[in-house]
Motif scaffolding. Structure first.
Motif, short mmCIF file in Angstrom:
data_model
loop_
_atom_site.label_atom_id
_atom_site.label_comp_id
_atom_site.label_asym_id
_atom_site.label_seq_id
_atom_site.Cartn_x
_atom_site.Cartn_y
_atom_site.Cartn_z
N TRP A 224 -32.33 59.92 -62.71
CA TRP A 224 -33.73 59.75 -63.09
C TRP A 224 -34.65 59.68 -61.87
O TRP A 224 -34.20 59.59 -60.73
N CYS A 225 -35.93 59.63 -62.13
CA CYS A 225 -36.95 59.65 -61.07
C CYS A 225 -36.87 58.41 -60.17
O CYS A 225 -36.64 57.30 -60.65
N LEU A 226 -37.10 58.62 -58.87
CA LEU A 226 -36.94 57.55 -57.86
C LEU A 226 -38.26 56.89 -57.47
O LEU A 226 -38.32 56.14 -56.49
N TYR A 227 -39.31 57.15 -58.23
CA TYR A 227 -40.64 56.63 -57.87
C TYR A 227 -40.65 55.11 -57.71
O TYR A 227 -41.19 54.57 -56.74
N LYS A 228 -39.99 54.41 -58.64
CA LYS A 228 -40.04 52.94 -58.61
C LYS A 228 -39.15 52.34 -57.51
O LYS A 228 -39.22 51.15 -57.24
N VAL A 229 -38.28 53.16 -56.91
CA VAL A 229 -37.54 52.68 -55.74
C VAL A 229 -38.10 53.32 -54.46
O VAL A 229 -37.43 53.46 -53.46
N GLY A 230 -39.38 53.66 -54.55
CA GLY A 230 -40.12 53.98 -53.33
C GLY A 230 -40.31 55.43 -52.99
O GLY A 230 -40.80 55.74 -51.89
N CYS A 231 -39.95 56.36 -53.88
CA CYS A 231 -40.09 57.78 -53.51
C CYS A 231 -41.55 58.12 -53.19
O CYS A 231 -42.46 57.81 -53.96
N LYS A 232 -41.76 58.76 -52.04
CA LYS A 232 -43.13 59.12 -51.62
C LYS A 232 -43.40 60.62 -51.83
O LYS A 232 -44.36 61.17 -51.27
N GLY A 233 -42.55 61.25 -52.67
CA GLY A 233 -42.76 62.68 -52.99
C GLY A 233 -44.17 62.98 -53.51
O GLY A 233 -44.72 64.04 -53.21
N PRO A 234 -44.80 62.07 -54.28
CA PRO A 234 -46.14 62.38 -54.77
C PRO A 234 -47.20 62.48 -53.67
O PRO A 234 -48.29 62.99 -53.91
N TYR A 235 -46.93 61.96 -52.48
CA TYR A 235 -47.94 61.99 -51.40
C TYR A 235 -47.56 62.94 -50.27
O TYR A 235 -48.17 62.93 -49.19
N THR A 236 -46.48 63.73 -50.47
CA THR A 236 -45.89 64.44 -49.33
C THR A 236 -45.84 65.95 -49.58
O THR A 236 -45.35 66.39 -50.63
N TYR A 237 -46.28 66.71 -48.58
CA TYR A 237 -46.28 68.17 -48.68
C TYR A 237 -45.18 68.75 -47.79
O TYR A 237 -45.19 68.56 -46.57
N ASN B 45 -28.60 71.52 -44.55
CA ASN B 45 -27.17 71.83 -44.42
C ASN B 45 -26.77 73.04 -45.25
O ASN B 45 -25.97 72.96 -46.19
N ASP B 46 -27.36 74.17 -44.88
CA ASP B 46 -27.07 75.43 -45.55
C ASP B 46 -27.40 75.38 -47.04
O ASP B 46 -26.69 75.93 -47.89
N GLY B 47 -28.48 74.67 -47.36
CA GLY B 47 -28.95 74.63 -48.74
C GLY B 47 -28.12 73.76 -49.67
O GLY B 47 -28.26 73.84 -50.90
N ILE B 48 -27.27 72.90 -49.11
CA ILE B 48 -26.36 72.10 -49.96
C ILE B 48 -27.14 71.03 -50.73
O ILE B 48 -26.95 70.83 -51.92
N SER B 49 -28.02 70.31 -50.04
CA SER B 49 -28.67 69.17 -50.70
C SER B 49 -29.95 68.80 -49.98
O SER B 49 -30.32 69.42 -48.98
N TRP B 50 -30.62 67.82 -50.50
CA TRP B 50 -31.80 67.25 -49.84
C TRP B 50 -31.91 65.79 -50.28
O TRP B 50 -31.20 65.38 -51.22
N PRO B 51 -32.73 64.96 -49.62
CA PRO B 51 -32.66 63.52 -49.88
C PRO B 51 -32.76 63.13 -51.35
O PRO B 51 -31.95 62.32 -51.84
N ILE B 52 -33.70 63.68 -52.09
CA ILE B 52 -33.87 63.27 -53.49
C ILE B 52 -32.65 63.68 -54.33
O ILE B 52 -32.20 62.94 -55.20
N MET B 53 -32.09 64.82 -54.02
CA MET B 53 -30.88 65.27 -54.73
C MET B 53 -29.72 64.32 -54.43
O MET B 53 -28.88 64.03 -55.28
N ALA B 54 -29.69 63.81 -53.18
CA ALA B 54 -28.62 62.90 -52.77
C ALA B 54 -28.83 61.49 -53.32
O ALA B 54 -27.94 60.65 -53.21
N ARG C 203 -46.53 70.22 -52.80
CA ARG C 203 -46.11 68.82 -52.81
C ARG C 203 -44.65 68.68 -53.26
O ARG C 203 -44.22 69.36 -54.19
N ILE C 204 -43.91 67.80 -52.60
CA ILE C 204 -42.51 67.53 -52.97
C ILE C 204 -42.41 67.25 -54.48
O ILE C 204 -41.53 67.76 -55.17
N HIS C 205 -43.31 66.43 -54.97
CA HIS C 205 -43.32 65.98 -56.37
C HIS C 205 -43.42 67.16 -57.35
O HIS C 205 -42.92 67.08 -58.47
N ASP C 206 -44.06 68.27 -56.94
CA ASP C 206 -44.27 69.40 -57.84
C ASP C 206 -43.09 70.36 -57.88
O ASP C 206 -43.07 71.29 -58.69
#
Ligand code: SF4
Ligand code: SF4
Length: 390
Positions: free
Chosen positions: A284-297, A306-315, A255-258
């Motif tokens: 800080w954690c983006l759960y309250k602005v809608g992050c669906k990491g807890p439901y996503t694998y 992009n060659d390991g530079i970043s990902w949405p939550i990091m951005a 899971r993304i969240h883990d």
């Protein structure tokens, strides 16, 4: 015990690769020359083989086999079909600004047919497709981008000078393929075409044709998950172990969240309350602005983009759950939390996650169980899971 299993797996891998060496078509590209031309050193390539070996949940002894499979990448015939979609998956793979080894590997791919990239059109394109599936019958991998509309007897989507429906083309080509890989959430699950109210009755390839498919989910998916799946095929002669939604376990088993770097803030109840607030500046954690990491694998946080530079939550934006079926309907509104949605039987603590991680080696072995009987076998589990979301 695990050592013995890996040794057996290695033996199988070596025997298989020696065998296919005799049967694969001649290489069309020299990978090492291409890497050199693009300024990618031997050292970078070795680093990449280590990263992809780890991503595939294999121990380091498999690095030379990954390197060999990469050299053979251009020998695997691919027929790439496009149905109801935006071509974003092809674009994401083929238009990288800073090509890494994965991107260059995808350039070496032996594309016998790809509507967006090939020069041919009309009758000539149709002949190219017929020739490819005849010449490589039972040997080519059929990659599909896009959902299939079933409405109007499939006539919402027709292709080519003879006006064949997408369903007719897909049936014909997949029936002759060694395996079918769905690239992106459109072909894997229907995606935006299948979102409510779904006027064209679009569905996934699996559901439209009643076959099982390997689903490289994501909108668009990470190129590592596609190249890794093809490398696995070249190394072991079969497809990787899949979850109940047809996704490779090595890439979509967690899971993304883990794996999220903001997870300690979730556990400490430190949340971004609105865009640009003090919590946002502190990461800080983006759960309250809608992050669906807890439901996503998915493995986005591990392999990044992009060659390991970043990902949405990091951005700084929450996960939108694009690797899950029907995410436009089930995860919306994308920037608000879903208080009524449960995930995985309750929240795990950081300690429990640590315990779970010690099981990765055993999971790795399972992820490489060779799915030899995958071709053309109807997998009711996939349809059943999808139907839950209809
Ligand atoms: S999965 Fe997303 S990016 Fe890929 S074709 Fe479908 S809409 Fe486009
Ligand atoms: S809710 Fe999202 S941002 Fe917060 S820890 Fe989970 S995955 Fe990370």
């Amino acid at each position: 015990m695990i050592d013995k299993q890996y040794k057996d797996l290695m033996k199988h891998c070596q025997e298989h690769m020696e065998e296919v060496e005799k049967t694969l078509p001649e290489p069309k590209e020299n990978l090492h020359e291409m890497l050199k031309e693009r300024g990618i050193s031997r050292r970078d390539f070795v680093k990449w083989t280590s990263a992809i070996t780890a991503a595939l949940m294999l121990p380091p002894i498999f690095r030379p086999m990954v390197a060999k499979a990469a050299e053979n990448f251009s020998r695997l015939p691919i027929v790439w079909l496009h149905f109801a979609e935006c071509t974003g998956c092809s674009e994401a793979f083929l238009r990288s600004s800073y090509p890494n080894v994965d991107d260059i590997l995808l350039e070496t791919i032996s594309l016998e047919y790809h509507e967006t990239l090939m020069a041919a059109s009309g009758y000539q394109a149709e002949q190219n497709l017929e020739k490819a599936i005849y010449d490589f019958a039972g040997k080519f991998i059929c990659v599909i981008e896009g959902a299939l509309p079933r409405g109007l007897d499939g006539k919402y989507l027709t292709l080519g000078p003879k006006g064949k429906t997408g369903i007719e083309v897909a049936k014909d080509v997949t029936s002759k393929a060694a395996a079918v890989i769905c690239i992106g959430s459109c072909s894997a699950f229907g995606n935006i075409q299948a979102a409510n109210p779904n006027p064209t009755d679009s569905v996934s390839i699996s559901k439209a044709l009643g076959i099982s498919t390997v689903n490289i989910a994501g909108c668009p998916p990470n190129s590592v998950n596609f190249t890794g799946t093809l490398l696995h095929y070249l190394m072991f002669g079969g497809l990787p172990a899949l979850d109940s939604l047809g996704r490779p376990v090595w890439a979509y088993g967690k899971r993304i969240h883990d794996y999220c770097e903001r997870r300690p803030h979730y556990d400490a109840s430190e949340f971004v309350e609105e865009w640009g607030d003090a919590g946002a500046l502190k990461g800080w954690c983006l759960y309250k602005v809608g992050c669906k990491g807890p439901y996503t694998y998915a493995n986005c946080g591990k392999v990044r983009f992009n060659d390991g530079i970043s990902w949405p939550i990091m951005a700084g934006h929450g996960c939108i759950g694009c690797t899950e079926p029907a995410f436009w309907d089930t995860m919306a509104p994308l920037e608000k939390p879903l208080p009524d949605k449960s995930y995985g039987g309750g929240e795990k603590t950081v300690d429990k996650i640590g315990i779970a991680l010690t099981g990765v080696a055993a999971a790795g072995i399972a992820a490489h169980a060779v799915a030899s009987a995958i071709r053309h076998r109807k997998d009711d589990r996939i349809n059943t899971e999808e139907e839950k979301h209809d």
